[in-house]
Design an enzyme around this catalytic site. Structure first.
Site, short mmCIF file in Angstrom:
data_model
loop_
_atom_site.label_atom_id
_atom_site.label_comp_id
_atom_site.label_asym_id
_atom_site.label_seq_id
_atom_site.Cartn_x
_atom_site.Cartn_y
_atom_site.Cartn_z
CB CYS A 79 46.91 34.61 40.87
SG CYS A 79 46.62 34.35 39.11
CG HIS A 157 36.90 38.48 42.77
ND1 HIS A 157 37.15 38.40 41.43
CD2 HIS A 157 37.99 37.94 43.39
CE1 HIS A 157 38.34 37.84 41.22
NE2 HIS A 157 38.86 37.55 42.40
CD GLU A 206 43.30 38.67 36.78
OE1 GLU A 206 43.98 38.11 37.63
OE2 GLU A 206 43.11 38.21 35.64
CB CYS A 215 39.85 35.66 36.43
SG CYS A 215 40.26 36.29 38.08
N GLY A 218 38.29 34.71 40.12
CA GLY A 218 36.99 35.22 39.69
C GLY A 218 35.95 34.11 39.59
#
Length: 275
Positions: A79, A157, A206, A215, A218
């Site tokens: 993260c 992703h 997410e 994100c 992301g």
């Protein structure tokens, strides 16, 4: 220590561009978490409320080990926004943070943090996908969303490049794509609009958390895919609903992510109330 005292835990509520976290420091005593407890603490109406719950644990390899749980109780490996928040809590100019996928290095400067997120992975079995295919322009689609790229930046992703991110019903399509059998570990869903060769607009569904204001991984995955498709330069400003991240894909194929972090509030919670 009495039972009442042992169930009381201080926490810090932080966010990176509105992507918010409840952070516990468990470097001196173990935090007794279960999947149900994570869900209850993360609930926005009946708990503290967050996109992810973060636990700082001791590490023999780095300054701290960062454990990451989505709001649905699932544990994940990366993260980006949380990494910046934890780096700011460690409190030195150069920080090393151990995660389930390796050690990340961060640098602090006047309220912002820059993290070296490492090298992206593009192999279909590294995402992972359930079948072999080209991850640059995948021959799949969901309604009007098609030919995405797939990137793993510590978590999986899929990125769709679209003309207008506001016209995508991501709240409806996001969960369908996240749980599609093509993605055996589920997937984070990104819709990206290329404004110019140094600027992207991005919205993210997410995995395990839903629509989010920002994100970090992301943004990293999207820029990596854009560079791979030769849609942008290597340094890109990414505009998310919660604010701006600065992403760079270096010449040796590492991703640097920079942006602000902030503390919303601090408090303590009695975990016994959520048992």
């Amino acid at each position: 220590m009495t039972h009442a005292a042992s169930s009381l835990w201080p926490f810090r509520k932080m966010h990176g561009l509105g992507n918010d976290f409840v952070i516990f420091d468990a470097r001196e005593r173990a935090l007794p978490l279960t999947t149900d407890l994570v869900r209850r603490l993360s609930h926005r109406q009946t708990g503290i409320g967050c996109d992810q719950l973060i636990v700082m644990e001791p590490s023999e390899q780095a300054d701290v080990f960062m454990r990451i749980y989505n709001a649905d109780g699932s544990e994940v490996s990366a993260c980006g926004n949380a990494t910046r928040c934890v780096a700011s809590l460690v409190g030195s100019e150069a920080v090393e943070i151990q995660t389930k996928v390796g050690v990340l290095k961060a640098a602090l400067d006047d309220g912002t943090a820059t993290v070296d997120m490492g090298a992206p992975r593009y192999g279909w079995d590294e995402i992972p996908l359930s079948m072999a295919m080209d991850t640059l322009s995948m021959p799949v689609g969901w309604e009007l969303l098609g030919t995405p790229s797939a990137v793993n930046v510590g978590n999986p992703h899929v990125i769709f490049f679209v003309e207008n991110v506001d016209k995508v019903d991501l709240g409806r399509l996001g969960p369908l794509i996240e749980r599609d059998p093509l993605f055996p570990e589920r997937v984070n869903v990104n819709v990206a609009q290329i404004n110019d060769r140094n600027e992207i607009r991005l919205r993210v569904w997410e995995r395990g958390a839903g629509l989010t204001l920002a994100c970090g991984t992301g943004a990293c995955a999207t820029v990596a895919a854009a560079v791979r498709r030769r849609l942008t330069e290597r340094q890109v400003t990414v505009h998310l609903p919660g604010g701006v991240l600065n992403i760079e894909v270096t010449d040796d194929n590492r991703i640097l992510m920079g942006g602000p972090v902030a503390t919303a509030f601090t408090g303590q919670v009695d975990l016994a109330l959520y048992a």
